[in-house]
Design an enzyme around this catalytic site. Structure first.
Site, PDB file in Angstrom:
ATOM      1  N   SER A  34       0.815  -1.226   0.000  1.00  0.00           N
ATOM      2  CA  SER A  34       0.000   0.000   0.000  1.00  0.00           C
ATOM      3  C   SER A  34       0.842   1.265   0.000  1.00  0.00           C
ATOM      4  CB  SER A  34      -0.896   0.051   1.240  1.00  0.00           C
ATOM      5  OG  SER A  34      -1.801  -0.998   1.224  1.00  0.00           O
ATOM      6  N   HIS A  65      -2.874   0.678  -4.953  1.00  0.00           N
ATOM      7  CA  HIS A  65      -2.355  -0.543  -5.586  1.00  0.00           C
ATOM      8  C   HIS A  65      -2.611  -0.463  -7.094  1.00  0.00           C
ATOM      9  CE1 HIS A  65      -1.408  -3.033  -1.997  1.00  0.00           C
ATOM     10  NE2 HIS A  65      -2.275  -2.204  -1.436  1.00  0.00           N
ATOM     11  N   HIS A  87      -5.430  -8.829  -1.973  1.00  0.00           N
ATOM     12  CA  HIS A  87      -5.572  -9.254  -0.582  1.00  0.00           C
ATOM     13  C   HIS A  87      -6.764 -10.200  -0.438  1.00  0.00           C
ATOM     14  CE1 HIS A  87      -3.879  -5.183  -0.732  1.00  0.00           C
ATOM     15  NE2 HIS A  87      -3.172  -5.508   0.318  1.00  0.00           N
ATOM     16  N   TYR A  89      -9.063 -10.022   1.749  1.00  0.00           N
ATOM     17  CA  TYR A  89     -10.312  -9.313   2.077  1.00  0.00           C
ATOM     18  C   TYR A  89     -11.023  -8.774   0.832  1.00  0.00           C
ATOM     19  CZ  TYR A  89      -7.399  -5.064   1.805  1.00  0.00           C
ATOM     20  OH  TYR A  89      -6.545  -4.083   1.381  1.00  0.00           O
ATOM     21  N   GLU A  90     -10.311  -8.734  -0.297  1.00  0.00           N
ATOM     22  CA  GLU A  90     -10.975  -8.276  -1.521  1.00  0.00           C
ATOM     23  C   GLU A  90     -11.883  -9.361  -2.099  1.00  0.00           C
ATOM     24  OE1 GLU A  90      -8.300  -5.895  -4.232  1.00  0.00           O
ATOM     25  OE2 GLU A  90      -6.810  -6.620  -2.803  1.00  0.00           O
ATOM     26  N   ALA A 117       2.632  -2.144   4.168  1.00  0.00           N
ATOM     27  CA  ALA A 117       2.374  -1.137   5.197  1.00  0.00           C
ATOM     28  C   ALA A 117       1.774  -1.897   6.367  1.00  0.00           C
ATOM     29  CB  ALA A 117       1.392  -0.104   4.676  1.00  0.00           C
ATOM     30  N   MET A 218      -2.341  -7.060   6.586  1.00  0.00           N
ATOM     31  CA  MET A 218      -3.333  -7.930   5.941  1.00  0.00           C
ATOM     32  C   MET A 218      -2.786  -8.555   4.657  1.00  0.00           C
ATOM     33  SD  MET A 218      -6.523  -5.289   6.361  1.00  0.00           S
ATOM     34  CE  MET A 218      -6.788  -4.394   7.897  1.00  0.00           C
ATOM     35  N   SER A 219      -1.481  -8.790   4.627  1.00  0.00           N
ATOM     36  CA  SER A 219      -0.886  -9.315   3.383  1.00  0.00           C
ATOM     37  C   SER A 219       0.385 -10.094   3.688  1.00  0.00           C
ATOM     38  CB  SER A 219      -0.563  -8.150   2.440  1.00  0.00           C
ATOM     39  OG  SER A 219       0.514  -7.382   2.966  1.00  0.00           O
ATOM     40  N   ASN A 242       1.175   3.304  11.108  1.00  0.00           N
ATOM     41  CA  ASN A 242       0.358   3.828  12.216  1.00  0.00           C
ATOM     42  C   ASN A 242       0.700   3.069  13.486  1.00  0.00           C
ATOM     43  OD1 ASN A 242      -1.160   1.710  10.524  1.00  0.00           O
ATOM     44  ND2 ASN A 242      -2.160   1.585  12.511  1.00  0.00           N
ATOM     45  N   HIS A 256      -7.384   4.064   6.152  1.00  0.00           N
ATOM     46  CA  HIS A 256      -6.551   3.690   5.003  1.00  0.00           C
ATOM     47  C   HIS A 256      -5.784   4.918   4.493  1.00  0.00           C
ATOM     48  CE1 HIS A 256      -5.109   1.291   1.734  1.00  0.00           C
ATOM     49  NE2 HIS A 256      -5.705   2.010   0.804  1.00  0.00           N
TER      50      HIS A 256
HETATM   51  N1  HPA Z   1      -3.818  -3.082  11.181  1.00  0.00           N
HETATM   52  C1  HPA Z   1      -3.900  -3.974  10.157  1.00  0.00           C
HETATM   53  N2  HPA Z   1      -3.373  -3.761   8.978  1.00  0.00           N
HETATM   54  C2  HPA Z   1      -2.711  -2.619   8.774  1.00  0.00           C
HETATM   55  C3  HPA Z   1      -2.587  -1.648   9.774  1.00  0.00           C
HETATM   56  C4  HPA Z   1      -3.183  -1.889  11.054  1.00  0.00           C
HETATM   57  O1  HPA Z   1      -3.109  -1.088  11.991  1.00  0.00           O
HETATM   58  N3  HPA Z   1      -1.875  -0.622   9.248  1.00  0.00           N
HETATM   59  C5  HPA Z   1      -1.579  -0.972   7.964  1.00  0.00           C
HETATM   60  N4  HPA Z   1      -2.086  -2.185   7.671  1.00  0.00           N
END
Ligand code: HPA
Length: 285
Positions: A34, A65, A87, A89-90, A117, A218-219, A242, A256
């Site tokens: 990302s 992406h 991903h 989740y898609e 990320a 998530m990847s 983050n 996001h």
């Molecule tokens: N949680 C899950 N996936 C993420 C995060 C998060 O805080 N930041 C970037 N991808």
């Protein structure tokens, strides 16, 4: 689709298509997560292929992406860059998410550099930090979502692949040396993969910290699993986008947009680091 199985013929079909669009024979593959896709702009004389043209390839639907393969030279090496990834989740199956890695292997790529990320679970981590992945927790896999589920083609790899050194010790050493040489601070830690797309609750985050994870995303884990199955050497880097903290006042609502913004902070460091690593890989060959 949650379950679908691909055959070697289907991987070959995708590989043949890519070969029909480029004269190059890359040895290093990169998957850019990302907001991290701009490394691809450093590739000279690129052949660009959009994912939607490649048979069986998953097409990312997420902002940040772009969904392009960029094949060309970077720091003297022939590379194939995935600018954007799919991903779970898609809605894609694990098998489809891992398909591009299998295709890379068929194309002769033996080294994979994955980036993502991630949220920083380790209290010392700050947005904009870079983390070298030393190991991962396949939480999503423990729940049954593994790209290797289904019939195993022994030509692709063993039924029960070893994962004791998923992230190549030599490549990690190179990354640390290059970071030191550049004066870049490089964190190290364990990445944990969740299915998403909802971010974590404070209780989730307490659990993830407790079981030893430093960064959450998530990847990456499905792709690394497929790469190790195929015997590829893997290097993983997380851009901490983050703070993922369960403590009130420390963390805050994760979005996001925030992930993409922090990506911009990480990109110059990540580009310098990856270029240095590629130079060193080239030198050692
Ligand atoms: N949680 C899950 N996936 C993420 C995060 C998060 O805080 N930041 C970037 N991808």
């Amino acid at each position: 689709m949650d379950v679908e199985f691909f055959t070697r013929e289907e991987f070959e079909e995708a590989a043949d298509f890519i070969r029909s669009r480029t004269q190059r024979s890359p040895s290093v593959g990169l998957i850019l997560g990302s907001g991290l896709g701009s490394l691809a702009a450093n590739v000279t004389e690129p052949d660009i292929i959009v994912y939607s043209d490649i048979p069986h390839f998953p097409v990312s639907t997420v902002e940040g992406h772009p969904g392009k393969l960029v094949i060309g030279r970077l720091e003297g090496l022939e590379v194939l860059i995935m600018q954007g990834r799919a991903h779970y989740y898609e809605g894609y199956s694990m098998q489809r998410i891992a398909l591009p890695v299998r295709v890379m292997h068929i194309l002769g790529i033996n080294t994979l550099i994955v980036t993502n990320a991630a949220g920083g679970l380790n209290p010392a981590f700050r947005p904009g930090d870079l983390m070298l992945i030393t190991d991962h927790i396949n939480l999503i896999g423990m729940a049954g979502l593994n790209p290797l589920r289904g019939p195993n083609d022994p030509h692709l790899g063993p039924r029960f692949p070893d994962m004791s050194q998923a992230y190549d010790p030599e490549l990690r050493q190179i990354a640390l040396q290059v970071a030191t040489g550049l004066g870049l601070s490089l964190r190290q830690g364990v990445y944990i993969c969740l299915a998403g797309p909802s971010f974590e609750t404070p209780a989730d985050l307490r659990f993830l910290r407790m079981i030893g994870a430093d960064a959450v995303g998530m990847s990456t884990v499905p792709e690394v699993t497929a790469a190790r199955h195929a015997g590829m050497r893997v290097l993983g880097l997380s851009g901490i986008s983050n703070v993922a903290s369960p403590e009130p006042g420390e963390g805050h609502e994760t979005t996001h947009e925030e992930v993409l913004e922090a990506g911009k902070m990480v990109v110059p460091k990540l580009i310098a680091l990856i270029k240095g690593i590629l130079r060193e890989i080239g030198r050692q060959r």
